[in-house]
Write an enzyme that holds these catalytic residues in place. Structure first.
Site, PDB file in Angstrom:
ATOM      1  N   HIS A 101       7.619   9.974 -28.078  1.00 33.23           N
ATOM      2  CA  HIS A 101       6.611  10.769 -27.362  1.00 33.23           C
ATOM      3  C   HIS A 101       6.858  12.280 -27.504  1.00 33.23           C
ATOM      4  CE1 HIS A 101       3.802  12.056 -24.302  1.00 33.23           C
ATOM      5  NE2 HIS A 101       4.780  12.690 -23.688  1.00 33.23           N
ATOM      6  N   GLU A 155       9.360  18.661 -24.792  1.00 35.24           N
ATOM      7  CA  GLU A 155       8.676  18.966 -23.524  1.00 35.24           C
ATOM      8  C   GLU A 155       9.206  20.274 -22.917  1.00 35.24           C
ATOM      9  OE1 GLU A 155       6.146  17.338 -22.130  1.00 35.24           O
ATOM     10  OE2 GLU A 155       6.201  15.298 -22.906  1.00 35.24           O
ATOM     11  N   LYS A 178       6.955  23.299 -13.543  1.00 33.82           N
ATOM     12  CA  LYS A 178       6.096  22.145 -13.281  1.00 33.82           C
ATOM     13  C   LYS A 178       5.745  22.078 -11.801  1.00 33.82           C
ATOM     14  CE  LYS A 178       4.916  17.482 -13.996  1.00 33.82           C
ATOM     15  NZ  LYS A 178       4.958  16.308 -14.809  1.00 33.82           N
ATOM     16  N   LYS A 237       2.874  11.458 -11.146  1.00 35.83           N
ATOM     17  CA  LYS A 237       2.039  10.599 -12.009  1.00 35.83           C
ATOM     18  C   LYS A 237       2.813   9.316 -12.276  1.00 35.83           C
ATOM     19  CE  LYS A 237      -0.903  13.793 -14.540  1.00 35.83           C
ATOM     20  NZ  LYS A 237      -1.236  14.358 -15.861  1.00 35.83           N
ATOM     21  N   ARG A 270      -3.399  21.870 -13.957  1.00 34.41           N
ATOM     22  CA  ARG A 270      -2.362  20.903 -14.348  1.00 34.41           C
ATOM     23  C   ARG A 270      -2.572  20.383 -15.768  1.00 34.41           C
ATOM     24  NH1 ARG A 270       0.559  16.121 -10.769  1.00 34.41           N
ATOM     25  NH2 ARG A 270       1.805  15.316 -12.483  1.00 34.41           N
ATOM     26  N   GLU A 320      -4.691  17.227 -10.849  1.00 38.01           N
ATOM     27  CA  GLU A 320      -5.222  17.655 -12.155  1.00 38.01           C
ATOM     28  C   GLU A 320      -6.732  17.872 -12.157  1.00 38.01           C
ATOM     29  OE1 GLU A 320      -3.122  15.970 -15.505  1.00 38.01           O
ATOM     30  OE2 GLU A 320      -4.844  16.310 -16.787  1.00 38.01           O
ATOM     31  N   HIS A 359      -0.417  17.420 -26.234  1.00 40.12           N
ATOM     32  CA  HIS A 359      -0.538  15.975 -25.987  1.00 40.12           C
ATOM     33  C   HIS A 359      -1.780  15.358 -26.612  1.00 40.12           C
ATOM     34  CE1 HIS A 359       2.742  16.748 -23.264  1.00 40.12           C
ATOM     35  NE2 HIS A 359       2.801  15.496 -22.870  1.00 40.12           N
ATOM     36  N   ASN A 364      -0.480  19.354 -20.511  1.00 44.53           N
ATOM     37  CA  ASN A 364      -0.773  18.472 -21.642  1.00 44.53           C
ATOM     38  C   ASN A 364      -0.843  19.225 -22.974  1.00 44.53           C
ATOM     39  OD1 ASN A 364      -0.969  16.045 -20.179  1.00 44.53           O
ATOM     40  ND2 ASN A 364      -2.960  16.704 -19.412  1.00 44.53           N
ATOM     41  N   ARG A 403       0.825  -1.234   0.000  1.00 43.08           N
ATOM     42  CA  ARG A 403       0.000   0.000   0.000  1.00 43.08           C
ATOM     43  C   ARG A 403       0.849   1.269   0.000  1.00 43.08           C
ATOM     44  NH1 ARG A 403      -3.244  -3.029   3.631  1.00 43.08           N
ATOM     45  NH2 ARG A 403      -4.950  -3.954   2.464  1.00 43.08           N
ATOM     46  N   HIS A 450      -0.648  12.331 -28.515  1.00 36.92           N
ATOM     47  CA  HIS A 450      -1.035  10.968 -28.134  1.00 36.92           C
ATOM     48  C   HIS A 450      -1.731  10.254 -29.295  1.00 36.92           C
ATOM     49  CE1 HIS A 450      -0.898  11.545 -23.472  1.00 36.92           C
ATOM     50  NE2 HIS A 450       0.240  11.115 -23.961  1.00 36.92           N
TER      51      HIS A 450
HETATM   52  N1  GLY Z   1       3.005  15.179 -17.798  1.00 33.81           N
HETATM   53  C1  GLY Z   1       1.874  15.900 -17.384  1.00 33.81           C
HETATM   54  C2  GLY Z   1       1.697  15.969 -15.912  1.00 33.81           C
HETATM   55  O1  GLY Z   1       2.554  15.528 -15.166  1.00 33.81           O
HETATM   56  O2  GLY Z   1       0.699  16.445 -15.464  1.00 33.81           O
END
Ligand code: GLY
Length: 376
Positions: free
Chosen positions: A275, A194, A236, A152, A250, A246, A257, A254, A130, A261
């Site tokens: 990517h 990025e 960031k 993430k 946040r 998010e 993206h 993206n 956990r 994507h």
């Molecule tokens: N890569 C996008 C984020 O971390 O929110």
């Protein structure tokens, strides 16, 4: 005797998230110093390191030496390189290995590698007992400026990228600028996609700086690389501090993206399109769409395109090898995006370079016209 060169300073960016706060350290030689950096966080002097084949060749000996210098014992698991590793099978292998290593709740796991390893190992750490703590040691530019920061974690489903995962913040991030020396030029530039994204989404001054310094950075200037990583991580961290899970802002991270994507899915998540290459093309498409909708001046996408061209990066769909699906196929892939809400696609668009926002108000004919033109 000539004086020894002064060690280059290490930048520390604090990510302030209450009890989940941590530091991102950015600088040269951090892998050799990893033992001293991590030791204060350990309850006992042992660690489990998970990495992949290519990174292991270049960086694992440096890390082992750095840990040994601080008296820290380390076992390591070396996974295959590539996006295919973000799978149920490798997650099972990793968690079972960590259990075999008797990693306890108070122990620490290290993710040594690019975004694939960081995401997979972070997720394994999130679900093992956990939740155990983990350290990110990102070795690609993409991982240093984006995926290692913000918590993430996850793997891909056969039905889509990053569909299985959890938010699990690292306990420490060590972004060693020297690790970028062994990156192939193509991977460096994909990560640079990025970096450009940060300037485009929220800091016009940073984009100006990249226009001046990007080429020297790509050619290997380490001081410039450190500055670019530091500024990207600071941006960031600021966004993640305001919106960790998010719920709103946040999503700006993206930018590029939704298109990116879809293009990655269309090209099989492989060598045809990396990517970060998809993100760079996607950022330009987002600016093209913004200009088409009258939201930003036409000069904005022109400037983005010029910078990508000057950096030797892909800009247009015609530069992606092989055939792509048609307009409707791409729209269908875009509709799989995680930002879809109540069946409505949401886009990150821009009013200018450095001024982006989230919107669902993109008329389908405008999107179709953009894609028709892009597909030529
Ligand atoms: N890569 C996008 C984020 O971390 O929110």
């Amino acid at each position: 005797m000539p004086a020894a060169a002064a060690p280059s300073p290490v930048d520390t960016i604090a990510v302030n998230l209450g009890e989940r706060s941590y530091a991102v350290r950015v600088g040269r030689g951090l892998i050799e110093r990893a033992g001293a950096e991590i030791a204060p966080l350990l309850r006992r002097p042992r660690l489990a390191v998970v990495t992949e084949e290519t990174v292991a060749r270049h960086q694992l000996p440096r890390l082992r030496a750095g840990l040994a210098a601080a008296g820290i014992a380390a076992e390591s698991l070396i996974l295959p390189a590539g996006e295919g590793t973000k799978s149920w099978a490798q997650l099972e292998r990793t968690t079972e290995w960590l259990i075999e290593q008797k990693i306890e709740r108070g122990d620490m796991v290290v993710a040594l590698g690019g975004g694939v390893i960081g995401d997979l190992v972070g997720f394994a750490a999130a679900i093992l007992r956990r939740g155990v703590r983990f350290v990110q040691i990102p070795t690609s530019l993409l991982a240093q400026v984006d995926s290692s920061v913000g918590g993430k974690t996850g793997i891909n489903s056969p039905r889509g990228k990053n569909l299985i995962g959890a938010f699990h913040q690292p306990a420490l991030v060590l972004a060693d600028i020297d690790a970028l020396d062994t990156l192939p030029a193509r991977d460096f530039l994909a990560g640079y996609g990025e970096v450009v994204k940060y300037g485009l989404l929220g800091d016009a001054g940073f984009f100006d700086w990249l226009e001046v310094n990007g080429p020297a950075m790509a050619a290997g200037d380490r001081a410039l690389r450190q500055e670019a990583v530091r500024r990207s991580v600071r941006m960031k961290a600021d966004i993640v501090e305001r919106d960790e899970t998010e719920q709103g802002e946040r999503a700006l991270l993206n930018l590029g993206h939704t298109f990116g994507h879809a293009l990655e899915a269309a090209t099989g998540y492989g060598d045809r399109l990396l990517h970060g290459e998809g993100v760079a093309i996607g950022c330009l498409m987002a600016f093209d769409l913004s200009s088409r909708l009258g939201l930003c001046a036409q000069e904005a996408p022109e400037r983005v395109a010029e910078h990508l061209a000057r950096m030797g990066m892909k800009r247009r769909l015609s530069e992606i090898p092989g055939t792509l699906p048609g307009r409707d196929g791409l729209i269908e892939l875009m509709a799989q995006d995680k930002k879809v809400q109540d069946g409505t696609m949401r886009f990150i668009l821009a009013r200018a370079i450095g001024d982006s926002f989230v919107t669902a108000a993109v008329p389908r004919p405008a999107l179709a016209a953009l894609l028709d033109e892009a597909l030529g």
